[in-house]
Design a protein around this motif. Structure first.
Motif, PDB file in Angstrom:
ATOM      1  N   THR A 114      67.132  -1.809  50.562  1.00 28.86           N
ATOM      2  CA  THR A 114      66.607  -2.432  49.585  1.00 28.86           C
ATOM      3  C   THR A 114      65.854  -3.776  50.042  1.00 28.86           C
ATOM      4  OG1 THR A 114      67.982  -1.649  47.876  1.00 28.86           O
ATOM      5  CG2 THR A 114      67.064  -3.559  47.464  1.00 28.86           C
ATOM      6  N   GLU A 115      66.654  -4.472  50.913  1.00 31.69           N
ATOM      7  CA  GLU A 115      66.127  -5.855  51.338  1.00 31.69           C
ATOM      8  C   GLU A 115      64.657  -5.682  52.306  1.00 31.69           C
ATOM      9  OE1 GLU A 115      66.658  -8.720  50.016  1.00 31.69           O
ATOM     10  OE2 GLU A 115      68.054  -7.565  48.562  1.00 31.69           O
ATOM     11  N   ALA A 116      65.099  -4.922  53.179  1.00 27.20           N
ATOM     12  CA  ALA A 116      63.839  -4.907  54.010  1.00 27.20           C
ATOM     13  C   ALA A 116      62.587  -4.066  53.454  1.00 27.20           C
ATOM     14  CB  ALA A 116      64.222  -3.515  55.144  1.00 27.20           C
ATOM     15  N   PHE A 117      62.752  -3.186  52.458  1.00 25.27           N
ATOM     16  CA  PHE A 117      61.584  -2.841  51.464  1.00 25.27           C
ATOM     17  C   PHE A 117      61.197  -3.859  50.820  1.00 25.27           C
ATOM     18  CE2 PHE A 117      59.645  -0.539  48.177  1.00 25.27           C
ATOM     19  CZ  PHE A 117      58.730   0.260  48.633  1.00 25.27           C
ATOM     20  N   LYS A 118      61.946  -4.869  50.133  1.00 24.80           N
ATOM     21  CA  LYS A 118      61.547  -5.812  49.395  1.00 24.80           C
ATOM     22  C   LYS A 118      60.669  -6.934  50.221  1.00 24.80           C
ATOM     23  CE  LYS A 118      64.474  -7.304  46.455  1.00 24.80           C
ATOM     24  NZ  LYS A 118      65.809  -8.094  45.835  1.00 24.80           N
ATOM     25  N   ALA A 141      63.197   0.592  41.467  1.00 28.47           N
ATOM     26  CA  ALA A 141      62.891  -0.619  40.544  1.00 28.47           C
ATOM     27  C   ALA A 141      61.921  -1.498  41.168  1.00 28.47           C
ATOM     28  CB  ALA A 141      64.184  -1.397  40.342  1.00 28.47           C
ATOM     29  N   LEU A 142      61.392  -1.244  42.429  1.00 33.56           N
ATOM     30  CA  LEU A 142      60.809  -2.208  43.204  1.00 33.56           C
ATOM     31  C   LEU A 142      59.175  -1.248  43.276  1.00 33.56           C
ATOM     32  CD1 LEU A 142      62.682  -3.270  46.269  1.00 33.56           C
ATOM     33  CD2 LEU A 142      61.862  -4.786  44.556  1.00 33.56           C
ATOM     34  N   LEU A 166      50.952   1.480  48.690  1.00 37.78           N
ATOM     35  CA  LEU A 166      51.756   1.502  49.567  1.00 37.78           C
ATOM     36  C   LEU A 166      52.792   2.764  49.246  1.00 37.78           C
ATOM     37  CD1 LEU A 166      54.292  -1.608  50.642  1.00 37.78           C
ATOM     38  CD2 LEU A 166      55.137   0.796  50.463  1.00 37.78           C
ATOM     39  N   PHE A 167      53.074   3.627  50.147  1.00 37.32           N
ATOM     40  CA  PHE A 167      53.786   5.051  49.937  1.00 37.32           C
ATOM     41  C   PHE A 167      55.265   4.754  50.658  1.00 37.32           C
ATOM     42  CE2 PHE A 167      55.110   9.231  50.446  1.00 37.32           C
ATOM     43  CZ  PHE A 167      55.043   9.764  49.057  1.00 37.32           C
ATOM     44  N   ALA A 168      56.011   5.121  49.962  1.00 35.33           N
ATOM     45  CA  ALA A 168      57.416   5.101  50.645  1.00 35.33           C
ATOM     46  C   ALA A 168      58.334   6.294  49.815  1.00 35.33           C
ATOM     47  CB  ALA A 168      58.340   3.801  50.539  1.00 35.33           C
ATOM     48  N   PRO A 169      59.620   6.668  50.558  1.00 35.28           N
ATOM     49  CA  PRO A 169      60.125   6.237  51.959  1.00 35.28           C
ATOM     50  C   PRO A 169      59.553   7.088  53.093  1.00 35.28           C
ATOM     51  CG  PRO A 169      61.840   6.971  50.830  1.00 35.28           C
ATOM     52  CD  PRO A 169      60.802   7.300  49.621  1.00 35.28           C
ATOM     53  N   ASP A 170      58.981   8.430  52.561  1.00 36.17           N
ATOM     54  CA  ASP A 170      58.775   9.607  53.568  1.00 36.17           C
ATOM     55  C   ASP A 170      57.324   9.352  54.277  1.00 36.17           C
ATOM     56  OD1 ASP A 170      58.064  12.196  54.494  1.00 36.17           O
ATOM     57  OD2 ASP A 170      60.251  12.464  53.645  1.00 36.17           O
ATOM     58  N   LYS A 171      57.349   9.252  55.489  1.00 39.08           N
ATOM     59  CA  LYS A 171      56.261   9.019  56.539  1.00 39.08           C
ATOM     60  C   LYS A 171      55.624  10.215  56.494  1.00 39.08           C
ATOM     61  CE  LYS A 171      58.394   9.241  60.917  1.00 39.08           C
ATOM     62  NZ  LYS A 171      58.953   8.415  62.241  1.00 39.08           N
ATOM     63  N   ASN A 172      56.268  11.370  56.783  1.00 38.79           N
ATOM     64  CA  ASN A 172      55.666  12.495  56.964  1.00 38.79           C
ATOM     65  C   ASN A 172      55.029  13.090  55.815  1.00 38.79           C
ATOM     66  OD1 ASN A 172      56.586  13.011  59.682  1.00 38.79           O
ATOM     67  ND2 ASN A 172      58.655  13.527  58.800  1.00 38.79           N
ATOM     68  N   LEU A 173      55.650  13.120  54.463  1.00 38.20           N
ATOM     69  CA  LEU A 173      54.865  13.367  53.158  1.00 38.20           C
ATOM     70  C   LEU A 173      53.653  12.666  53.028  1.00 38.20           C
ATOM     71  CD1 LEU A 173      54.782  15.012  50.559  1.00 38.20           C
ATOM     72  CD2 LEU A 173      56.477  13.488  49.644  1.00 38.20           C
ATOM     73  N   MET A 185      46.821   5.492  52.650  1.00 43.34           N
ATOM     74  CA  MET A 185      47.859   4.864  52.058  1.00 43.34           C
ATOM     75  C   MET A 185      48.657   4.119  53.410  1.00 43.34           C
ATOM     76  SD  MET A 185      49.330   7.304  49.134  1.00 43.34           S
ATOM     77  CE  MET A 185      49.929   8.684  50.235  1.00 43.34           C
ATOM     78  N   LEU A 186      49.379   3.114  53.001  1.00 43.48           N
ATOM     79  CA  LEU A 186      50.242   2.356  53.984  1.00 43.48           C
ATOM     80  C   LEU A 186      51.484   3.044  53.909  1.00 43.48           C
ATOM     81  CD1 LEU A 186      50.849   0.079  55.732  1.00 43.48           C
ATOM     82  CD2 LEU A 186      51.319  -1.344  54.059  1.00 43.48           C
ATOM     83  N   LEU A 187      52.377   3.460  54.812  1.00 41.52           N
ATOM     84  CA  LEU A 187      53.596   4.136  54.894  1.00 41.52           C
ATOM     85  C   LEU A 187      54.616   3.579  55.325  1.00 41.52           C
ATOM     86  CD1 LEU A 187      51.848   7.689  56.378  1.00 41.52           C
ATOM     87  CD2 LEU A 187      51.850   6.910  53.974  1.00 41.52           C
ATOM     88  N   TRP A 188      55.654   3.791  54.596  1.00 40.55           N
ATOM     89  CA  TRP A 188      56.876   3.061  55.028  1.00 40.55           C
ATOM     90  C   TRP A 188      57.488   4.232  55.972  1.00 40.55           C
ATOM     91  CZ3 TRP A 188      60.074  -1.137  54.912  1.00 40.55           C
ATOM     92  CH2 TRP A 188      61.377  -0.729  55.261  1.00 40.55           C
ATOM     93  N   ASN A 189      58.333   3.459  57.082  1.00 40.59           N
ATOM     94  CA  ASN A 189      58.670   4.505  58.194  1.00 40.59           C
ATOM     95  C   ASN A 189      59.936   5.005  57.814  1.00 40.59           C
ATOM     96  OD1 ASN A 189      58.721   5.911  60.686  1.00 40.59           O
ATOM     97  ND2 ASN A 189      59.663   3.734  61.735  1.00 40.59           N
ATOM     98  N   GLY A 190      60.173   6.045  56.657  1.00 36.48           N
ATOM     99  CA  GLY A 190      61.106   6.979  56.693  1.00 36.48           C
ATOM    100  C   GLY A 190      61.156   8.298  56.662  1.00 36.48           C
ATOM    101  N   ALA A 191      62.221   8.881  56.829  1.00 37.39           N
ATOM    102  CA  ALA A 191      62.186  10.336  57.088  1.00 37.39           C
ATOM    103  C   ALA A 191      63.372  11.160  56.649  1.00 37.39           C
ATOM    104  CB  ALA A 191      61.601  11.083  58.524  1.00 37.39           C
TER     105      ALA A 191
END
Length: 335
Positions: A114-118, A141-142, A166-173, A185-191
Motif C-alpha cells: 500500500t505505502e509504496a503504491f501510494k 481504494a487508491l 497508471l495500470f497496476a499491479p500486473d505488468k504482464n497483463l 500505460m504506465l505499469l506497476w512492477n507486479g506479477a
C-alpha cells in the motif's frame, strides 16, 4: 482439536482446525448447511474439483464480482483467495462473508504494498489509476477504476485515447493490454508467481509432441509465452474458446484448476497443463489450493473465519468497483 481450541488458534493457523467425525458426508452436509443458513458458495475456477462441484457459482474474477453484487444470500462463502472475499464484502456490507483459509493470499496482490503504491501514485498525479481486481482493498481504494482480465480492454477503451493511465499491479497483463489497445500505460512492477514461471522451452517441446494441440494462455503470462499462444484470454474466455473451437487438444497456460471445467464441458477433448520452469508437470497456485472441502465445511458450520472491514475503507474501495461494473454492463459484458 475442539471448537474452543480451534477458535483460539484461528489467527495463527488461518483456518478452523476442528476435528470432523469420519461418518460425516461432507458434500451432503455442506448442501444441508447452505439450505439452513441461506448461504451461497462462490468458487473460482482455480479451486480443487470437489469445491468447484459443490459451489453454487463458479467463475473468474468478473463473474464472481457480479454474483457477489447481486446475491440474496445471507452468508457468502468465498472459495478463492483473500482479495476475492474482500471484494464480496466491499459489495455486501450487511452480509456475512466467510473465507475457509485466511492465509489464502495472492502473490500478485502482495506485489503492490500500500505505502509504496501510494507514493508511486503521488509521483503521477495526472494519471487515471486502473487496478486489476487481483489487489488488496487498500489498493482498490487508491484506484479510479477496477478491471479484470475479461473486461480490461473495454475499461481502457472507455477512456479518451489521450488519457494518461497508471495500470497496476500486473505488468504482464498491462504490457499485453498496451499492445492490444495501442496505449502507453504506465505499469506497476507486479506479477503473479503462477503465470510467471511457465517454461517456453517445455511448452515448445509439448507443441512438438502434440502438433495438433492449440496453446491457450492467460494474459498474466509473460510475453514469450503469449507469443506461443493460439488464443489469449481470461479464464472464462479460455473455457468458452475450448468449448466452441474445433481442435481436439489444448496446452493450457494458466492455473491447472481450470482444466476440471474444461474436461467436464469437453469430455472427448484432451487438455494438457503447460509446465512451469521447475520439476513439476503442472502449475498450481499454492494459495488457491489452501482451501479444502474440510475447511469449507467447518467454515460454514461455525461461520468463521469472517472477513471484516472498516467502513471508510470499504466505501473508498467500492467506488472503483462500481465503475467497473457500470462500464462492463454498458459494454454488454454482464447482464
Amino acid at each position: 482439536m475442539n471448537i474452543a481450541q480451534a477458535k483460539a488458534a484461528l489467527n495463527d493457523k488461518g483456518f478452523l482446525d476442528v476435528d470432523i467425525h469420519p461418518s460425516v458426508d461432507l458434500l451432503d452436509a455442506i448442501e444441508q448447511l447452505k439450505q439452513e443458513k441461506n448461504a451461497i458458495i462462490l468458487a473460482h475456477y482455480y479451486q480443487e474439483p470437489d469445491i468447484q462441484d459443490i459451489a453454487d457459482y463458479i467463475g473468474d474474477s468478473l463473474g464472481l464480482a457480479q454474483q457477489a453484487a447481486k446475491t440474496k444470500a445471507d452468508i457468502i462463502v468465498f472459495a478463492g483467495v483473500h482479495f476475492m472475499a474482500e471484494t464480496a464484502k466491499i459489495l455486501n456490507p450487511t452480509k456475512k462473508v466467510l473465507l475457509p483459509d485466511l492465509k489464502a493470499g495472492c502473490s500478485l496482490a502482495d506485489s503492490a504494498p500500500t505505502e509504496a503504491f501510494k507514493a508511486f501514485k503521488a509521483q503521477h498525479p495526472n494519471h487515471v489509476v486502473i487496478s486489476y481486481i487481483n489487489c488488496t482493498a487498500e489498493i482498490k481504494a487508491l484506484s479510479d477504476i477496477i478491471c479484470t482480465s475479461g473486461n480490461a480492454e473495454k475499461i481502457i477503451e472507455s477512456l479518451p485515447p489521450d488519457t494518461p493511465i497508471l495500470f497496476a499491479p500486473d505488468k504482464n497483463l498491462g504490457a499485453y493490454l498496451n499492445k492490444k489497445t495501442g496505449r502507453n500505460m504506465l505499469l506497476w512492477n507486479g506479477a503473479c508467481q503462477v503465470h510467471e514461471i511457465f517454461s517456453v522451452e517445455k511448452i515448445s517441446r509439448l507443441k512438438m509432441r502434440y502438433p495438433e494441440a492449440k496453446v491457450l494462455a492467460h494474459p498474466e503470462c509473460e510475453e514469450p509465452v503469449l507469443a506461443l499462444a493460439d488464443y489469449i484470454g481470461s479464464t472464462t474466455q479460455l473455457l468458452k474458446y475450448s468449448h466452441k473451437d474445433t481442435a481436439q487438444a489444448y496446452i493450457v497456460a494458466t492455473e491447472t484448476g481450470i482444466l476440471h471445467q474444461m474436461q467436464k464441458d469437453n469430455p472427448t477433448k484432451t487438455f494438457i497443463p503447460a509446465p512451469p520452469n521447475n520439476n513439476c508437470a503442472c502449475n498450481d497456485c499454492p494459495y488457491m489450493k489452501l482451501n479444502t472441502v474440510e475447511k469449507l465445511y467447518n467454515t460454514l458450520l461455525y461461520e468463521l473465519p469472517e472477513i471484516e472491514m472498516e467502513e471508510s475503507l470499504r466505501l473508498a474501495a467500492k467506488k472503483p468497483l462500481d465503475r467497473m461494473l457500470e462500464i462492463s454492463k454498458a459494454a454488454g459484458l454482464i447482464g
